[in-house]
Design a protein around this motif. Structure first.
Motif, short mmCIF file in Angstrom:
data_model
loop_
_atom_site.label_atom_id
_atom_site.label_comp_id
_atom_site.label_asym_id
_atom_site.label_seq_id
_atom_site.Cartn_x
_atom_site.Cartn_y
_atom_site.Cartn_z
N GLU A 1 24.41 33.11 41.35
CA GLU A 1 24.40 32.68 39.95
C GLU A 1 23.62 31.38 39.88
OE1 GLU A 1 27.81 31.06 38.03
OE2 GLU A 1 28.71 30.42 39.91
N PHE A 2 22.97 31.15 38.73
CA PHE A 2 22.16 29.96 38.53
C PHE A 2 22.53 29.30 37.22
CE2 PHE A 2 19.80 32.46 41.51
CZ PHE A 2 19.28 31.53 42.39
N SER A 3 22.19 28.02 37.10
CA SER A 3 22.49 27.27 35.88
C SER A 3 21.62 27.72 34.71
CB SER A 3 22.29 25.77 36.13
OG SER A 3 20.96 25.50 36.53
N SER A 4 20.50 28.38 35.00
CA SER A 4 19.63 28.87 33.93
C SER A 4 18.77 30.01 34.44
CB SER A 4 18.73 27.75 33.40
OG SER A 4 17.67 27.50 34.30
N PRO A 5 18.28 30.88 33.55
CA PRO A 5 17.37 31.95 33.96
C PRO A 5 16.08 31.40 34.57
CG PRO A 5 18.20 32.38 31.75
CD PRO A 5 18.64 30.99 32.13
N ALA B 1 13.61 32.80 42.84
CA ALA B 1 13.10 34.09 43.30
C ALA B 1 11.66 33.97 43.78
CB ALA B 1 13.20 35.13 42.18
N MET B 2 10.84 33.21 43.06
CA MET B 2 9.45 33.04 43.47
C MET B 2 9.36 32.30 44.79
SD MET B 2 7.50 32.51 39.79
CE MET B 2 7.68 30.77 39.87
N GLU B 3 10.19 31.28 44.96
CA GLU B 3 10.17 30.54 46.22
C GLU B 3 10.70 31.40 47.38
OE1 GLU B 3 11.59 26.33 48.13
OE2 GLU B 3 10.86 26.41 46.06
N PHE C 1 14.11 41.57 43.43
CA PHE C 1 14.96 40.69 42.64
C PHE C 1 15.35 41.38 41.34
CE2 PHE C 1 12.14 38.12 45.19
CZ PHE C 1 13.00 37.20 45.76
N GLY C 2 16.55 41.08 40.86
CA GLY C 2 16.99 41.53 39.55
C GLY C 2 17.61 40.33 38.84
N LEU C 3 17.36 40.22 37.54
CA LEU C 3 17.90 39.13 36.75
C LEU C 3 18.78 39.72 35.66
CD1 LEU C 3 17.92 36.10 36.02
CD2 LEU C 3 15.91 36.54 34.60
N HIS C 4 20.02 39.29 35.61
CA HIS C 4 20.99 39.78 34.63
C HIS C 4 21.45 38.59 33.78
CE1 HIS C 4 21.43 43.66 36.70
NE2 HIS C 4 21.13 42.93 37.75
N LEU C 5 21.35 38.74 32.47
CA LEU C 5 21.76 37.68 31.55
C LEU C 5 22.97 38.15 30.75
CD1 LEU C 5 18.27 36.72 30.13
CD2 LEU C 5 19.55 35.54 31.91
N ALA C 6 24.09 37.48 30.94
CA ALA C 6 25.31 37.80 30.19
C ALA C 6 26.38 36.80 30.59
CB ALA C 6 25.78 39.22 30.47
N ASP C 7 27.42 36.76 29.80
CA ASP C 7 28.55 35.88 30.12
C ASP C 7 29.32 36.44 31.32
OD1 ASP C 7 28.03 34.15 28.02
OD2 ASP C 7 29.22 35.35 26.62
N PRO D 1 26.07 42.56 38.16
CA PRO D 1 25.71 43.95 38.38
C PRO D 1 26.65 44.63 39.36
CG PRO D 1 24.27 42.52 39.64
CD PRO D 1 25.15 41.63 38.79
N ARG D 2 26.85 45.91 39.15
CA ARG D 2 27.58 46.70 40.15
C ARG D 2 26.59 46.96 41.28
NH1 ARG D 2 29.77 51.84 37.32
NH2 ARG D 2 27.77 52.28 38.20
N PRO D 3 26.85 46.45 42.46
CA PRO D 3 25.88 46.55 43.56
C PRO D 3 25.42 47.98 43.84
CG PRO D 3 27.63 45.06 44.16
CD PRO D 3 28.01 45.69 42.85
#
Length: 87
Positions: free
Chosen positions: A26-30, A37-39, A57-63, A77-79
Motif C-alpha cells: 500500500e502507498f500514501s498516494s497513487p 513501480a517504475m523504480e 504491476f497492478g494498481l488498485h484505487l479504493a478504500d 485485490p484477490r491474489p
C-alpha cells in the motif's frame, strides 16, 4: 525481495502481504505507487539475465480497512484472480 521492500518504503509505502514472488503493498498516494513501480522495474532490469518485463504491476484505487497487519476491502485485490490475469 529486499530491494523491493526498500523501494516501497522510500516511496511512503509498506509491504503488507507476499505470496511466493508476489508482493502486495500500500502507498500514501497513487503517484507514489507508480513511481515505486517504475523504480522497481529498473532495479529488476539491472539484475543479470533479467529484463524490465520480468515484473508486472497492478494498481488498485479504493478504500481499505486496516485489520491488524493486513488490509481488507474493495481496494485489495484477490491474489488468485488478479495475479493470474497479470501473467
Amino acid at each position: 525481495m529486499t530491494i523491493i521492500g526498500e523501494i516501497v518504503t522510500r516511496f511512503e509505502g509498506r509491504v503488507f502481504n507476499t505470496a511466493g514472488d508476489a508482493v502486495l503493498a500500500e502507498f500514501s498516494s497513487p503517484v507514489n505507487a507508480l513511481r515505486a513501480a517504475m523504480e522497481m522495474r529498473g532495479a529488476i532490469a539491472a539484475v543479470p539475465r533479467t529484463s524490465s518485463q520480468d515484473m508486472r504491476f497492478g494498481l488498485h484505487l479504493a478504500d481499505v480497512v486496516v485489520v491488524g497487519e493486513d488490509l481488507r476491502g474493495d481496494g485489495v485485490p484477490r491474489p488468485t484472480a488478479s495475479w493470474a490475469r497479470s501473467k
